[in-house]
Motif scaffolding. Structure first.
Motif, PDB file in Angstrom:
ATOM      1  N   THR A   1     -26.857 -35.312  15.499  1.00 50.89           N
ATOM      2  CA  THR A   1     -26.838 -36.662  14.918  1.00 50.89           C
ATOM      3  C   THR A   1     -27.898 -37.527  15.567  1.00 50.89           C
ATOM      4  O   THR A   1     -28.127 -37.447  16.774  1.00 50.89           O
ATOM      5  N   ILE A   2     -28.557 -38.346  14.747  1.00 51.11           N
ATOM      6  CA  ILE A   2     -29.510 -39.306  15.306  1.00 51.11           C
ATOM      7  C   ILE A   2     -29.139 -40.703  14.830  1.00 51.11           C
ATOM      8  O   ILE A   2     -28.546 -40.889  13.769  1.00 51.11           O
ATOM      9  N   LEU A   3     -29.534 -41.668  15.658  1.00 47.35           N
ATOM     10  CA  LEU A   3     -29.226 -43.070  15.365  1.00 47.35           C
ATOM     11  C   LEU A   3     -30.542 -43.769  15.060  1.00 47.35           C
ATOM     12  O   LEU A   3     -31.531 -43.562  15.774  1.00 47.35           O
ATOM     13  N   CYS A   4     -30.605 -44.551  14.015  1.00 48.86           N
ATOM     14  CA  CYS A   4     -31.826 -45.334  13.791  1.00 48.86           C
ATOM     15  C   CYS A   4     -31.454 -46.677  13.186  1.00 48.86           C
ATOM     16  O   CYS A   4     -30.428 -46.813  12.521  1.00 48.86           O
ATOM     17  N   GLU A   5     -32.301 -47.680  13.449  1.00 51.16           N
ATOM     18  CA  GLU A   5     -32.000 -49.029  12.962  1.00 51.16           C
ATOM     19  C   GLU A   5     -32.491 -49.229  11.534  1.00 51.16           C
ATOM     20  O   GLU A   5     -31.945 -50.017  10.776  1.00 51.16           O
ATOM     21  N   ASP A   6     -33.571 -48.527  11.180  1.00 52.08           N
ATOM     22  CA  ASP A   6     -34.166 -48.668   9.846  1.00 52.08           C
ATOM     23  C   ASP A   6     -35.169 -47.532   9.639  1.00 52.08           C
ATOM     24  O   ASP A   6     -35.340 -46.681  10.523  1.00 52.08           O
TER      25      ASP A   6
ATOM     26  N   ASP B   1     -27.372 -29.953   8.584  1.00 49.97           N
ATOM     27  CA  ASP B   1     -28.343 -29.710   9.658  1.00 49.97           C
ATOM     28  C   ASP B   1     -28.510 -30.959  10.513  1.00 49.97           C
ATOM     29  O   ASP B   1     -28.854 -30.880  11.696  1.00 49.97           O
ATOM     30  N   LEU B   2     -28.298 -32.110   9.880  1.00 53.78           N
ATOM     31  CA  LEU B   2     -28.532 -33.368  10.589  1.00 53.78           C
ATOM     32  C   LEU B   2     -27.655 -34.470   9.988  1.00 53.78           C
ATOM     33  O   LEU B   2     -27.413 -34.488   8.776  1.00 53.78           O
ATOM     34  N   CYS B   3     -27.191 -35.351  10.849  1.00 49.76           N
ATOM     35  CA  CYS B   3     -26.506 -36.554  10.357  1.00 49.76           C
ATOM     36  C   CYS B   3     -27.295 -37.763  10.867  1.00 49.76           C
ATOM     37  O   CYS B   3     -27.644 -37.835  12.050  1.00 49.76           O
ATOM     38  N   ILE B   4     -27.591 -38.694   9.971  1.00 50.79           N
ATOM     39  CA  ILE B   4     -28.310 -39.913  10.369  1.00 50.79           C
ATOM     40  C   ILE B   4     -27.319 -41.076  10.314  1.00 50.79           C
ATOM     41  O   ILE B   4     -26.678 -41.309   9.285  1.00 50.79           O
ATOM     42  N   VAL B   5     -27.187 -41.778  11.423  1.00 48.31           N
ATOM     43  CA  VAL B   5     -26.334 -42.975  11.454  1.00 48.31           C
ATOM     44  C   VAL B   5     -27.257 -44.182  11.521  1.00 48.31           C
ATOM     45  O   VAL B   5     -28.073 -44.307  12.445  1.00 48.31           O
ATOM     46  N   VAL B   6     -27.146 -45.059  10.544  1.00 51.05           N
ATOM     47  CA  VAL B   6     -28.042 -46.207  10.463  1.00 51.05           C
ATOM     48  C   VAL B   6     -27.316 -47.455  10.956  1.00 51.05           C
ATOM     49  O   VAL B   6     -26.237 -47.790  10.457  1.00 51.05           O
TER      50      VAL B   6
ATOM     51  N   LEU C   1     -19.613 -44.332  15.633  1.00 42.72           N
ATOM     52  CA  LEU C   1     -19.819 -43.373  14.532  1.00 42.72           C
ATOM     53  C   LEU C   1     -20.735 -42.244  14.999  1.00 42.72           C
ATOM     54  O   LEU C   1     -20.503 -41.069  14.713  1.00 42.72           O
ATOM     55  N   TYR C   2     -21.761 -42.616  15.738  1.00 47.44           N
ATOM     56  CA  TYR C   2     -22.705 -41.628  16.280  1.00 47.44           C
ATOM     57  C   TYR C   2     -21.945 -40.622  17.176  1.00 47.44           C
ATOM     58  O   TYR C   2     -22.109 -39.418  17.072  1.00 47.44           O
ATOM     59  N   LYS C   3     -21.104 -41.190  18.042  1.00 52.79           N
ATOM     60  CA  LYS C   3     -20.370 -40.360  18.997  1.00 52.79           C
ATOM     61  C   LYS C   3     -19.396 -39.403  18.281  1.00 52.79           C
ATOM     62  O   LYS C   3     -19.322 -38.219  18.612  1.00 52.79           O
ATOM     63  N   VAL C   4     -18.683 -39.917  17.286  1.00 60.19           N
ATOM     64  CA  VAL C   4     -17.729 -39.069  16.556  1.00 60.19           C
ATOM     65  C   VAL C   4     -18.476 -37.944  15.848  1.00 60.19           C
ATOM     66  O   VAL C   4     -18.059 -36.785  15.869  1.00 60.19           O
ATOM     67  N   SER C   5     -19.612 -38.283  15.239  1.00 64.00           N
ATOM     68  CA  SER C   5     -20.371 -37.275  14.496  1.00 64.00           C
ATOM     69  C   SER C   5     -20.901 -36.184  15.423  1.00 64.00           C
ATOM     70  O   SER C   5     -20.766 -34.990  15.131  1.00 64.00           O
ATOM     71  N   SER C   6     -21.499 -36.611  16.547  1.00 59.70           N
ATOM     72  CA  SER C   6     -22.115 -35.603  17.413  1.00 59.70           C
ATOM     73  C   SER C   6     -21.086 -34.835  18.227  1.00 59.70           C
ATOM     74  O   SER C   6     -21.176 -33.612  18.358  1.00 59.70           O
ATOM     75  N   GLU C   7     -20.068 -35.527  18.726  1.00 63.82           N
ATOM     76  CA  GLU C   7     -19.125 -34.855  19.632  1.00 63.82           C
ATOM     77  C   GLU C   7     -17.941 -34.209  18.912  1.00 63.82           C
ATOM     78  O   GLU C   7     -17.492 -33.144  19.296  1.00 63.82           O
ATOM     79  N   LEU C   8     -17.417 -34.866  17.874  1.00 65.54           N
ATOM     80  CA  LEU C   8     -16.213 -34.322  17.233  1.00 65.54           C
ATOM     81  C   LEU C   8     -16.527 -33.506  15.982  1.00 65.54           C
ATOM     82  O   LEU C   8     -15.891 -32.494  15.720  1.00 65.54           O
TER      83      LEU C   8
END
Ligand code: SF4
Length: 288
Positions: A244-249, A216-221, A232-239
């Motif tokens: 996908t969401i990006l977060c620092e912490d 349902d969701l991918c988190i890229v830290v 990594l964010y781009k590959v997950s969401s587009e390919l």
């Protein structure tokens, strides 16, 4: 909630090496003080803060090049980051009498060496990278003759008449995006020598992202300044086609995104410490 860690992820060997180099320098009483980090040693604020707490001084100003940043360092030790620096930075630090510790990743050093060799052999060099990234700054400092492009569009502006053309790239670009750039360059310059230098760590992490199980969701830290994290964010969401969401912490994780999520995949950039990912995983377990 089903939580899956995508493998591989996290620190690559180049980052591990750079962090060891800084840690060892800070612990070694024989290393000349003060110890300066020229820019962020890796793109992760948490790691950099930890080194500051242990006595390192970070010299950073996004409006200045590494060469300009050196103006403010007049004594002690300067450590170059995993992204590498141009030969001019190296020379200036030497002339200033600074003790130099070089944490440049081996993959980046190979790219520098190859570009120098091909320029010496009379080739025109095309370099593909992200504008203003420190790795790119280091490479472009090798020679002002390098043709720099960031995207497909810019290929039409290239006017190279030399038959001998060498093309290489930043180590952390997307292997899936760069193919189109290589193909268009080959079309425009059939004799071009293409030398894909996306590093192994970047390649295997992007492949794992593309082939991740549905969720349902991918988190890229990772840090917002980290090139490999953004890819990594781009590959997950587009390919991979996964939200996908990006977060620092954990603090910056948008908790609203977790509503109705039953399956979550989690990955992290090559400069993200494991403990930050673990904190997020523990949080996900706690709200389940
Ligand atoms: S991402 Fe690749 S090039 Fe960059 S530090 Fe890691 S191994 Fe080296």
């Amino acid at each position: 909630m089903i939580i899956r860690k995508i493998n591989p992820q996290g620190y690559c060997n180049g980052v591990k090496r750079a962090l060891n180099i800084v840690s060892n320098a800070l612990e070694d009483k024989n290393v000349k003080r003060p110890i300066y980090l020229l820019g962020q040693i890796i793109h992760n604020k948490h790691v950099v803060k930890d080194f500051i707490d242990k006595g390192a001084i970070v010299v950073e100003d996004k409006t200045k090049s590494r060469l300009e940043l050196l103006d403010s360092i007049n004594e002690g030790t300067v450590i170059f980051s995993a992204h590498g620096v141009s030969p001019l930075v190296y020379k200036k630090a030497k002339e200033k009498g600074l003790n130099i510790i070089d944490a440049t990743c081996g993959y980046v050093l190979i790219v520098h060496k190859k570009i120098e060799d091909y320029l010496n052999k009379g080739f025109d060099v095309i370099y593909i990278g992200t504008k203003n990234h420190p790795e790119v700054e280091g490479v472009l400092g090798i020679s002002n003759k390098i043709h720099f492009i960031s995207n497909l569009e810019q290929i039409k502006n290239l006017n190279i008449t030399n038959d001998k053309i060498y093309c290489t790239n930043q180590t952390t670009l997307s292997q899936y995006d760069i193919i189109d750039i290589f193909n268009l360059l080959k079309k425009k310059y059939p004799n071009i020598l293409i030398d894909d230098k996306i590093c192994d760590a970047t390649t295997v992490r992007q492949k794992a992202m593309k082939e991740q199980e549905k969720a349902d969701l991918c988190i890229v830290v990772g840090d917002s300044a980290s090139s490999n994290t953004k890819k990594l964010y781009k590959v997950s969401s587009e390919l991979a086609g996964i939200k996908t969401i990006l977060c620092e912490d954990l603090k910056s994780l948008d908790k609203n995104e977790l509503k109705n999520v039953k399956t979550v995949n989690i990955s992290s950039g090559a400069s993200t410490p494991d403990y930050i990912v673990d904190e997020i995983i523990n949080y996900l377990i706690s709200i389940d």
